[in-house]
Design a protein around this motif. Structure first.
Motif, PDB file in Angstrom:
ATOM      1  N   THR A   1      97.155 148.821  25.017  1.00 35.05           N
ATOM      2  CA  THR A   1      95.877 149.022  24.309  1.00 35.05           C
ATOM      3  C   THR A   1      95.828 148.182  23.035  1.00 35.05           C
ATOM      4  O   THR A   1      94.826 147.521  22.749  1.00 35.05           O
ATOM      5  CB  THR A   1      95.705 150.522  23.964  1.00 35.05           C
ATOM      6  OG1 THR A   1      95.791 151.251  25.173  1.00 35.05           O
ATOM      7  CG2 THR A   1      94.390 150.798  23.293  1.00 35.05           C
ATOM      8  N   PHE A   2      96.923 148.198  22.268  1.00 34.57           N
ATOM      9  CA  PHE A   2      96.938 147.416  21.027  1.00 34.57           C
ATOM     10  C   PHE A   2      96.844 145.917  21.346  1.00 34.57           C
ATOM     11  O   PHE A   2      96.187 145.156  20.637  1.00 34.57           O
ATOM     12  CB  PHE A   2      98.194 147.721  20.200  1.00 34.57           C
ATOM     13  CG  PHE A   2      98.149 149.064  19.484  1.00 34.57           C
ATOM     14  CD1 PHE A   2      97.190 150.020  19.811  1.00 34.57           C
ATOM     15  CD2 PHE A   2      99.055 149.382  18.486  1.00 34.57           C
ATOM     16  CE1 PHE A   2      97.143 151.255  19.157  1.00 34.57           C
ATOM     17  CE2 PHE A   2      99.016 150.610  17.818  1.00 34.57           C
ATOM     18  CZ  PHE A   2      98.064 151.541  18.168  1.00 34.57           C
ATOM     19  N   ASN A   3      97.480 145.502  22.456  1.00 31.59           N
ATOM     20  CA  ASN A   3      97.369 144.081  22.856  1.00 31.59           C
ATOM     21  C   ASN A   3      95.918 143.734  23.187  1.00 31.59           C
ATOM     22  O   ASN A   3      95.439 142.636  22.878  1.00 31.59           O
ATOM     23  CB  ASN A   3      98.246 143.788  24.080  1.00 31.59           C
ATOM     24  CG  ASN A   3      99.722 143.765  23.699  1.00 31.59           C
ATOM     25  OD1 ASN A   3     100.054 143.619  22.517  1.00 31.59           O
ATOM     26  ND2 ASN A   3     100.603 143.920  24.677  1.00 31.59           N
ATOM     27  N   ALA A   4      95.217 144.695  23.793  1.00 31.16           N
ATOM     28  CA  ALA A   4      93.809 144.447  24.147  1.00 31.16           C
ATOM     29  C   ALA A   4      92.952 144.310  22.882  1.00 31.16           C
ATOM     30  O   ALA A   4      92.094 143.433  22.780  1.00 31.16           O
ATOM     31  CB  ALA A   4      93.290 145.576  25.043  1.00 31.16           C
TER      32      ALA A   4
ATOM     33  N   ALA B   1      93.606 140.982  21.491  1.00 32.32           N
ATOM     34  CA  ALA B   1      93.016 139.882  22.273  1.00 32.32           C
ATOM     35  C   ALA B   1      91.535 139.734  21.933  1.00 32.32           C
ATOM     36  O   ALA B   1      91.007 138.631  21.824  1.00 32.32           O
ATOM     37  CB  ALA B   1      93.196 140.160  23.764  1.00 32.32           C
ATOM     38  N   LEU B   2      90.850 140.853  21.718  1.00 33.46           N
ATOM     39  CA  LEU B   2      89.415 140.770  21.401  1.00 33.46           C
ATOM     40  C   LEU B   2      89.184 140.425  19.937  1.00 33.46           C
ATOM     41  O   LEU B   2      88.183 139.799  19.591  1.00 33.46           O
ATOM     42  CB  LEU B   2      88.724 142.112  21.723  1.00 33.46           C
ATOM     43  CG  LEU B   2      88.604 142.453  23.208  1.00 33.46           C
ATOM     44  CD1 LEU B   2      87.843 143.763  23.382  1.00 33.46           C
ATOM     45  CD2 LEU B   2      87.908 141.344  23.988  1.00 33.46           C
TER      46      LEU B   2
ATOM     47  N   LEU C   1      84.001 146.913  13.860  1.00 27.23           N
ATOM     48  CA  LEU C   1      84.627 147.020  15.178  1.00 27.23           C
ATOM     49  C   LEU C   1      84.414 148.435  15.714  1.00 27.23           C
ATOM     50  O   LEU C   1      84.668 149.399  14.998  1.00 27.23           O
ATOM     51  CB  LEU C   1      86.136 146.768  15.080  1.00 27.23           C
ATOM     52  CG  LEU C   1      86.606 145.535  14.303  1.00 27.23           C
ATOM     53  CD1 LEU C   1      88.123 145.453  14.320  1.00 27.23           C
ATOM     54  CD2 LEU C   1      86.020 144.270  14.908  1.00 27.23           C
ATOM     55  N   LYS C   2      83.950 148.521  16.965  1.00 25.92           N
ATOM     56  CA  LYS C   2      83.736 149.857  17.557  1.00 25.92           C
ATOM     57  C   LYS C   2      84.230 149.842  19.002  1.00 25.92           C
ATOM     58  O   LYS C   2      83.946 148.873  19.729  1.00 25.92           O
ATOM     59  CB  LYS C   2      82.242 150.207  17.579  1.00 25.92           C
ATOM     60  CG  LYS C   2      81.677 150.459  16.201  1.00 25.92           C
ATOM     61  CD  LYS C   2      80.198 150.754  16.239  1.00 25.92           C
ATOM     62  CE  LYS C   2      79.661 150.812  14.817  1.00 25.92           C
ATOM     63  NZ  LYS C   2      78.252 150.627  14.692  1.00 25.92           N
ATOM     64  N   ILE C   3      84.910 150.904  19.382  1.00 26.05           N
ATOM     65  CA  ILE C   3      85.370 150.966  20.775  1.00 26.05           C
ATOM     66  C   ILE C   3      84.246 151.525  21.635  1.00 26.05           C
ATOM     67  O   ILE C   3      83.691 152.580  21.329  1.00 26.05           O
ATOM     68  CB  ILE C   3      86.610 151.874  20.892  1.00 26.05           C
ATOM     69  CG1 ILE C   3      87.765 151.232  20.133  1.00 26.05           C
ATOM     70  CG2 ILE C   3      86.984 152.129  22.343  1.00 26.05           C
ATOM     71  CD1 ILE C   3      89.017 152.049  20.100  1.00 26.05           C
ATOM     72  N   THR C   4      83.899 150.819  22.708  1.00 24.67           N
ATOM     73  CA  THR C   4      82.867 151.324  23.626  1.00 24.67           C
ATOM     74  C   THR C   4      83.547 152.114  24.735  1.00 24.67           C
ATOM     75  O   THR C   4      83.148 153.231  25.050  1.00 24.67           O
ATOM     76  CB  THR C   4      82.066 150.153  24.240  1.00 24.67           C
ATOM     77  OG1 THR C   4      81.663 149.288  23.184  1.00 24.67           O
ATOM     78  CG2 THR C   4      80.869 150.634  25.013  1.00 24.67           C
TER      79      THR C   4
ATOM     80  N   VAL D   1      86.641 147.755  26.213  1.00 31.21           N
ATOM     81  CA  VAL D   1      85.344 147.174  25.847  1.00 31.21           C
ATOM     82  C   VAL D   1      85.113 147.543  24.383  1.00 31.21           C
ATOM     83  O   VAL D   1      85.221 148.716  23.999  1.00 31.21           O
ATOM     84  CB  VAL D   1      84.200 147.735  26.716  1.00 31.21           C
ATOM     85  CG1 VAL D   1      82.884 147.029  26.371  1.00 31.21           C
ATOM     86  CG2 VAL D   1      84.515 147.597  28.196  1.00 31.21           C
ATOM     87  N   MET D   2      84.824 146.526  23.556  1.00 29.10           N
ATOM     88  CA  MET D   2      84.615 146.778  22.121  1.00 29.10           C
ATOM     89  C   MET D   2      83.395 146.037  21.630  1.00 29.10           C
ATOM     90  O   MET D   2      83.078 144.962  22.152  1.00 29.10           O
ATOM     91  CB  MET D   2      85.826 146.249  21.337  1.00 29.10           C
ATOM     92  CG  MET D   2      86.670 147.343  20.846  1.00 29.10           C
ATOM     93  SD  MET D   2      88.102 146.901  19.843  1.00 29.10           S
ATOM     94  CE  MET D   2      87.929 145.406  19.083  1.00 29.10           C
ATOM     95  N   GLN D   3      82.726 146.625  20.663  1.00 29.38           N
ATOM     96  CA  GLN D   3      81.655 145.880  19.974  1.00 29.38           C
ATOM     97  C   GLN D   3      82.247 145.251  18.727  1.00 29.38           C
ATOM     98  O   GLN D   3      82.840 145.946  17.897  1.00 29.38           O
ATOM     99  CB  GLN D   3      80.570 146.841  19.542  1.00 29.38           C
ATOM    100  CG  GLN D   3      79.559 147.116  20.628  1.00 29.38           C
ATOM    101  CD  GLN D   3      78.353 147.827  20.038  1.00 29.38           C
ATOM    102  OE1 GLN D   3      78.076 147.724  18.852  1.00 29.38           O
ATOM    103  NE2 GLN D   3      77.654 148.546  20.883  1.00 29.38           N
TER     104      GLN D   3
END
Ligand code: KIV
Ligand code: ZN
Length: 520
Positions: free
Chosen positions: A431-434, A437-438, A390-393, A410-412
């Motif tokens: 942010t943690f909810n996002a 969700a992903l 997991l990487k944050i874009t 946006v995350m990879q």
């Protein structure tokens, strides 16, 4: 044995690592063990080999590589544990098996053994350990709440069976200094054979007396102190190595015992352990806290300028504290960064240096003055660019006086870019909810902690996040001048670690599932 010397037995990698969330990786354990070896620790308790394959491998690797220290492994009072422990430590230059059983009424009730049955078990297991290894330590767990007669009886049996060190644990941090000294003194005077072995003290800090109790035990005749760096350990932790060692160094007039510790290496290892365990050192912690040598009030500063001894009982350099000057800026190069980090106690390989240098440059673009503490925080940023799934874009958060706050993330995920917009009760919650969700998951947030690294509104925030899933506990850390970004990165770091743990162990195989206090 030199009666003025106190043996330092460090259990950061065993009792310290047992602290929920303080789990360390194989490489981190090896690195810490190397630093302990280098600073003059006499005995390193490297782990609990039966607990997991990972623990076994770490103890075996440490056993093979230590140059000076004795390497010890922990084993419950059963043949399987002891054999596994021996397999892990036997390649050490100087191996030790440490075996234990809970002797107090409450602990005897767990395996449901009578006093006689337990006595037989002690005889059998210590004899077995001693047939494998010349150096055997035995501990009656919860000694300070064990009936006096039974404690003496079990210690006598362990000595007869060949134990060379008798450790007297205050497992629940219940004793007090006067009692601690008296207990060791009476045991040495009373138990047959006690004069021929080393007595050790192992204190927990539940009432804040672990350091005092350990030093009192030495006054009573103990010649081995069991301790951890930063006092790391379950609940309120263990005796802190740096505290007992510096107390002995500063007050030889009333405590005439020495250790072989190079105290100038204390700060480096304290920082390292704080970074890898995710357990920050409290600001006012004795010896290694950020404020331990800070003199802020006018009266103190004036006194210090005239004569440092006015308010200082030890010199910062005695514990390896270098001045926190403004050290680096955006024009500093790779070599300068490596050398500065080396001074702070971080030995970097080329790949590590490359990753840290990228983060350093990013920070230098945003923050004019970079202090030692900023660099230490950078070292705690948990990313592994080659292996992270997991990487944050990018992250954009919209805040306002009237919520809810909104996070566009946006995350990879396994190389595939994904986006979401989520709201929450505050920017971190959004942010943690996002992230959830992903990447849906059931891990429970056990801890979320933010600290400012330096002063000023452009200070970096260090964030620690602890997650729990099916008994596996992981911590993630990050640092950034933007607290929400640091929070997102720390959360994703913890998730990446959880994914590694999921791959390595099915639920139930994880070491936390093995209760080291069980006997069988
Ligand atoms: O606290 C304790 O009793 C222990 C034993 C295993 C020595 O850590
Ligand atoms: Zn303990």
């Amino acid at each position: 044995m030199d009666q003025n010397k106190v043996v330092i037995f460090d259990t950061t990698l065993r009792d310290g690592e047992q602290s929920p969330g303080a789990t360390m990786t194989h490489d981190e354990k090896l690195e810490i063990a190397g630093m302990l070896d280098d600073m003059g620790v006499d005995i390193i308790e490297a782990g609990f080999p039966i607990a997991s394959e990972g623990d076994f491998k770490a103890v075996a690797a440490i056993a093979r590589t230590m140059q000076n220290s004795v390497v010890c492994g922990l084993a419950r009072a059963n043949i399987g544990d002891i054999d596994r422990c021996w397999q892990a430590v036997k390649h050490a230059r100087a191996p030790r098996i440490h075996t234990f059983i809970g002797t107090s009424p409450l602990h005897r009730a767990i395996p449901n053994l009578t006093q006689d049955e337990m006595a037989d078990r002690i005889h059998e297991t210590v004899t077995h350990a001693r047939n494998l290894c010349d150096n055997v330590q035995w501990s009656p767990m919860d000694a300070t709440r064990t009936e006096w007669d039974y404690l003496c009886r079990t210690i006598e049996i362990a000595i007869l069976a060949g134990a060379t060190t008798i450790n007297v644990p205050d497992t629940v941090g219940y004793t007090a200094p006067v009692e601690s000294a008296d207990l060791i003194k009476r045991l040495i005077e009373t138990v047959p054979g006690a004069q021929d072995v080393v007595f050790a003290t192992h204190c927990h800090n539940d009432l804040g007396m672990a350091t005092a109790n350990a030093l009192a035990a030495v006054a009573g005749g103990a010649r081995q102190i069991e301790c951890t760096i930063n006092g790391l350990g379950e609940r309120a932790g263990n005796t802190a190595l740096e505290e007992v060692v510096m107390a002995l160094k500063v007050r030889p007039d009333i405590m005439p015992w020495t250790t072989g510790i190079d105290t100038t290496k204390i700060m480096a290892i304290s920082r390292k352990v704080a970074t890898v365990s995710g357990f920050a050192v409290q600001f006012n912690k004795a010896i290694t806290g950020k404020n331990a040598f800070a003199h802020e009030s006018g009266i103190h500063q004036d006194g210090m300028l005239k004569n440092a001894e006015t308010f200082e009982i030890m010199r910062p350099e005695d514990v390896g504290l270098t001045e926190t000057n403004i050290v680096m800026g955006k024009h500093s190069g790779r070599a300068a960064l490596r050398s500065k980090l080396n001074n702070l106690g971080f030995e970097l390989g080329d790949n590590q240096l490359r990753d840290v240098f990228v983060r350093f440059k990013e920070l230098a673009d945003r923050k004019k003055e970079i202090f030692d503490d900023d660099l230490v925080a950078l070292m705690g940023v948990g990313t592994d660019p080659e292996n992270d799934r997991l990487k944050i874009t990018s992250l954009r958060v919209v805040c306002g006086t009237h919520g809810p706050q909104q996070a566009d993330l946006v995350m990879q995920i396994d190389g595939v870019e994904q986006k979401t917009t989520q709201t929450g009760d505050g920017p971190v919650d959004a942010t943690f909810n996002a992230v959830k969700a992903l990447f849906p998951h059931n891990a429970r947030l056990q801890l979320y902690q933010v600290n400012a690294v330096t002063e000023g509104t452009d200070a970096q925030a260090t964030v620690s996040v602890r997650l729990e899933e099916d008994g596996r506990i992981v911590t993630g850390q990050s640092a950034d001048t933007d607290t929400v970004v640091a929070s997102a990165k720390a959360y994703v770091h913890a998730l990446n670690r959880l994914l590694v743990r999921r791959d390595k162990s099915a639920p139930g195989e994880d070491k936390r599932e093995i209760n080291y206090k069980d006997v069988s």
